[in-house]
Design a protein around this motif. Sequence first.
Motif, PDB file in Angstrom:
ATOM      1  N   UNK A 143       8.155  -9.985  -9.616  1.00 48.51           N
ATOM      2  CA  UNK A 143       7.944  -8.541  -9.735  1.00 48.51           C
ATOM      3  C   UNK A 143       6.491  -8.220 -10.093  1.00 48.51           C
ATOM      4  N   UNK A 144       5.601  -8.859  -9.341  1.00 47.33           N
ATOM      5  CA  UNK A 144       4.173  -8.600  -9.464  1.00 47.33           C
ATOM      6  C   UNK A 144       3.573  -8.304  -8.095  1.00 47.33           C
ATOM      7  N   UNK A 145       2.544  -7.455  -8.096  1.00 48.37           N
ATOM      8  CA  UNK A 145       1.806  -7.218  -6.867  1.00 48.37           C
ATOM      9  C   UNK A 145       0.914  -8.415  -6.588  1.00 48.37           C
ATOM     10  N   UNK A 146       0.991  -8.929  -5.336  1.00 49.15           N
ATOM     11  CA  UNK A 146       0.219 -10.123  -4.994  1.00 49.15           C
ATOM     12  C   UNK A 146      -0.857  -9.847  -3.948  1.00 49.15           C
ATOM     13  N   UNK A 147      -0.828  -8.666  -3.327  1.00 51.99           N
ATOM     14  CA  UNK A 147      -1.841  -8.369  -2.309  1.00 51.99           C
ATOM     15  C   UNK A 147      -1.857  -6.879  -1.995  1.00 51.99           C
ATOM     16  N   UNK A 148      -3.021  -6.427  -1.507  1.00 55.00           N
ATOM     17  CA  UNK A 148      -3.160  -5.106  -0.902  1.00 55.00           C
ATOM     18  C   UNK A 148      -3.729  -5.310   0.497  1.00 55.00           C
ATOM     19  N   UNK A 149      -3.151  -4.620   1.486  1.00 52.27           N
ATOM     20  CA  UNK A 149      -3.553  -4.795   2.882  1.00 52.27           C
ATOM     21  C   UNK A 149      -4.102  -3.472   3.415  1.00 52.27           C
ATOM     22  N   UNK A 150      -5.336  -3.466   3.893  1.00 51.87           N
ATOM     23  CA  UNK A 150      -5.907  -2.276   4.521  1.00 51.87           C
ATOM     24  C   UNK A 150      -5.240  -2.061   5.884  1.00 51.87           C
ATOM     25  N   UNK A 151      -4.725  -0.841   6.108  1.00 51.82           N
ATOM     26  CA  UNK A 151      -4.005  -0.602   7.357  1.00 51.82           C
ATOM     27  C   UNK A 151      -4.492   0.621   8.133  1.00 51.82           C
ATOM     28  N   UNK A 152      -5.013   1.639   7.483  1.00 55.21           N
ATOM     29  CA  UNK A 152      -5.425   2.846   8.186  1.00 55.21           C
ATOM     30  C   UNK A 152      -5.108   4.093   7.384  1.00 55.21           C
ATOM     31  N   UNK A 153      -5.273   5.235   7.997  1.00 54.65           N
ATOM     32  CA  UNK A 153      -5.247   6.499   7.283  1.00 54.65           C
ATOM     33  C   UNK A 153      -3.833   6.987   6.958  1.00 54.65           C
ATOM     34  N   UNK A 154      -3.590   7.220   5.691  1.00 53.82           N
ATOM     35  CA  UNK A 154      -2.368   7.807   5.155  1.00 53.82           C
ATOM     36  C   UNK A 154      -1.095   7.070   5.576  1.00 53.82           C
ATOM     37  N   UNK A 155      -0.949   5.824   5.164  1.00 55.94           N
ATOM     38  CA  UNK A 155       0.327   5.135   5.429  1.00 55.94           C
ATOM     39  C   UNK A 155       1.448   5.764   4.610  1.00 55.94           C
ATOM     40  N   UNK A 156       2.578   6.046   5.245  1.00 55.01           N
ATOM     41  CA  UNK A 156       3.667   6.781   4.594  1.00 55.01           C
ATOM     42  C   UNK A 156       4.905   5.914   4.399  1.00 55.01           C
ATOM     43  N   UNK A 157       5.287   5.154   5.409  1.00 58.08           N
ATOM     44  CA  UNK A 157       6.507   4.335   5.307  1.00 58.08           C
ATOM     45  C   UNK A 157       6.343   3.080   6.132  1.00 58.08           C
ATOM     46  N   UNK A 158       7.147   2.063   5.800  1.00 57.37           N
ATOM     47  CA  UNK A 158       7.099   0.779   6.480  1.00 57.37           C
ATOM     48  C   UNK A 158       8.477   0.413   7.012  1.00 57.37           C
ATOM     49  N   UNK A 159       8.500  -0.517   7.962  1.00 63.47           N
ATOM     50  CA  UNK A 159       9.754  -1.039   8.497  1.00 63.47           C
ATOM     51  C   UNK A 159       9.543  -2.459   8.993  1.00 63.47           C
ATOM     52  N   UNK A 160      10.425  -3.370   8.602  1.00 61.44           N
ATOM     53  CA  UNK A 160      10.301  -4.781   8.980  1.00 61.44           C
ATOM     54  C   UNK A 160      10.996  -5.064  10.306  1.00 61.44           C
ATOM     55  N   UNK A 161      10.449  -6.039  11.043  1.00 64.67           N
ATOM     56  CA  UNK A 161      11.201  -6.616  12.155  1.00 64.67           C
ATOM     57  C   UNK A 161      12.337  -7.440  11.561  1.00 64.67           C
ATOM     58  N   UNK A 162      13.466  -7.562  12.264  1.00 67.92           N
ATOM     59  CA  UNK A 162      14.616  -8.290  11.705  1.00 67.92           C
ATOM     60  C   UNK A 162      14.313  -9.737  11.336  1.00 67.92           C
ATOM     61  N   UNK A 163      13.362 -10.373  12.023  1.00 71.13           N
ATOM     62  CA  UNK A 163      13.024 -11.763  11.698  1.00 71.13           C
ATOM     63  C   UNK A 163      12.011 -11.861  10.567  1.00 71.13           C
ATOM     64  N   UNK A 164      11.509 -10.720  10.081  1.00 67.31           N
ATOM     65  CA  UNK A 164      10.595 -10.712   8.961  1.00 67.31           C
ATOM     66  C   UNK A 164       9.165 -11.087   9.294  1.00 67.31           C
ATOM     67  N   UNK A 165       8.839 -11.288  10.575  1.00 71.01           N
ATOM     68  CA  UNK A 165       7.490 -11.724  10.948  1.00 71.01           C
ATOM     69  C   UNK A 165       6.475 -10.578  10.880  1.00 71.01           C
ATOM     70  N   UNK A 166       6.949  -9.369  11.151  1.00 72.31           N
ATOM     71  CA  UNK A 166       6.029  -8.240  11.191  1.00 72.31           C
ATOM     72  C   UNK A 166       6.579  -7.084  10.353  1.00 72.31           C
ATOM     73  N   UNK A 167       5.662  -6.305   9.832  1.00 70.94           N
ATOM     74  CA  UNK A 167       6.027  -5.060   9.181  1.00 70.94           C
ATOM     75  C   UNK A 167       5.215  -3.953   9.859  1.00 70.94           C
ATOM     76  N   UNK A 168       5.876  -2.867  10.176  1.00 69.87           N
ATOM     77  CA  UNK A 168       5.248  -1.736  10.843  1.00 69.87           C
ATOM     78  C   UNK A 168       5.048  -0.610   9.837  1.00 69.87           C
ATOM     79  N   UNK A 169       3.999   0.171  10.031  1.00 70.85           N
ATOM     80  CA  UNK A 169       3.669   1.225   9.077  1.00 70.85           C
ATOM     81  C   UNK A 169       3.251   2.495   9.816  1.00 70.85           C
ATOM     82  N   UNK A 170       3.801   3.630   9.393  1.00 75.95           N
ATOM     83  CA  UNK A 170       3.385   4.914   9.965  1.00 75.95           C
ATOM     84  C   UNK A 170       2.051   5.312   9.358  1.00 75.95           C
TER      85      UNK A 170
END
Length: 382
Positions: A206-233
């Motif tokens: 229950x610790x933060x281990x990383x911050x990832x730069x993704x782009x302007x105003x990320x609001x929500x995320x969703x994982x691929x079922x295999x867990x390889x990718x996470x998508x972000x609005x």
Amino acid sequence: MPVNPGELVDIEFVADNVGTWMFHCHVLHHVTNDGTEPGGLVALVNVTDPAAAQGIGVQGSVWVANEDGDSISVINAATNQVAATLTGIPGPHNLQAAADGKSVWAISGHSALAVAIDPTTYTVRGVVPTGRDPAHVILAPDGKTVYVTNSSDDTITVIDTAAMTVTATIPVGKFPHGLRPSPDGKWVYVANVNDNTLSVIDTATNRKVADIEVGQKPVQVGFSPDGRFVYVSLNGENAVGKVDVSTRKLAGKVQVGAGPIQVYVTPDGKYLLAANQGTKDKPSTTVSIVDTATFTVLDTVPTGQGAHGVVIEPSSRYAYITNLYGNDIAVLDIAARKIVARTPTGAAPNGISFLPLAPAPALSGQIELKLPAMEQNMGHGG
């Protein structure tokens, strides 16, 4: 089709295109009555969608948080009809059904509370205080832990579902909003709206281990079922980003509609849906369907005013979209790429979740949830 005078012809056809259709002779004066056109041999055929008229037969229930209506709509997925309306939670911004169907967790943005609801009895199992302006709530895949984003505190509240107590408070980025767990439960990814990053939480510590730069105003995320990718609005650039979980780096972006909010991947992994809300002054009305294999937009489907929340039932055929400014949800047939049903909700439907159980019988259409008396905190501001 040629038809001779006095000849009778039987016509058989399949009515599979929704709308009102006119059948008449191609020679217009043959169908007129005393100079009035059209007239005579004219037939109107009204074609309605059987899915919208009779329901679509999905087993389960759709739970919707109506933030301005101070209510939760419980919708029978088999009929697309409201089975019960739950009141008593002020300003429910978001909710999440447990995978085992034993609970639904809702967030009161106005009262800074996480509320556990028993979906079989429509009663409150427990209430836990959160930080300021809680936004989204999720359960770990094993159902033992709840995570809540606290937008004004820049933290995550961690709750033990058995003890109904807070076990940790995790600092993350600025204005955390949406979050979701990885399919294996090892990580929680958090979208931080005001610093353009995703925070990665290790659920073992229950610790933060990383911050990832993704782009302007990320609001929500969703994982691929295999867990390889996470998508972000990426609400600020009308796009969806794709993050490689193994490298924790942005792997690509695709343009979608105006002001995307929630994203969701079909359980079969083939498609990603992005709900394009726009703004209150200029609402968007669509959902973008993205092919995950090519990471390109296949289609953009009109759904309603201010498409906001999205969830997909286990078969991957139907998606349910909350229309924030339209006060309803739209049911999308993903393969057909069209809306097959609509269900009215309360005011400003926001978060949405699918429960794999049919709705419990309700003695009345409206049920008030009884919350225990406790100190009220500052609520959700956006």
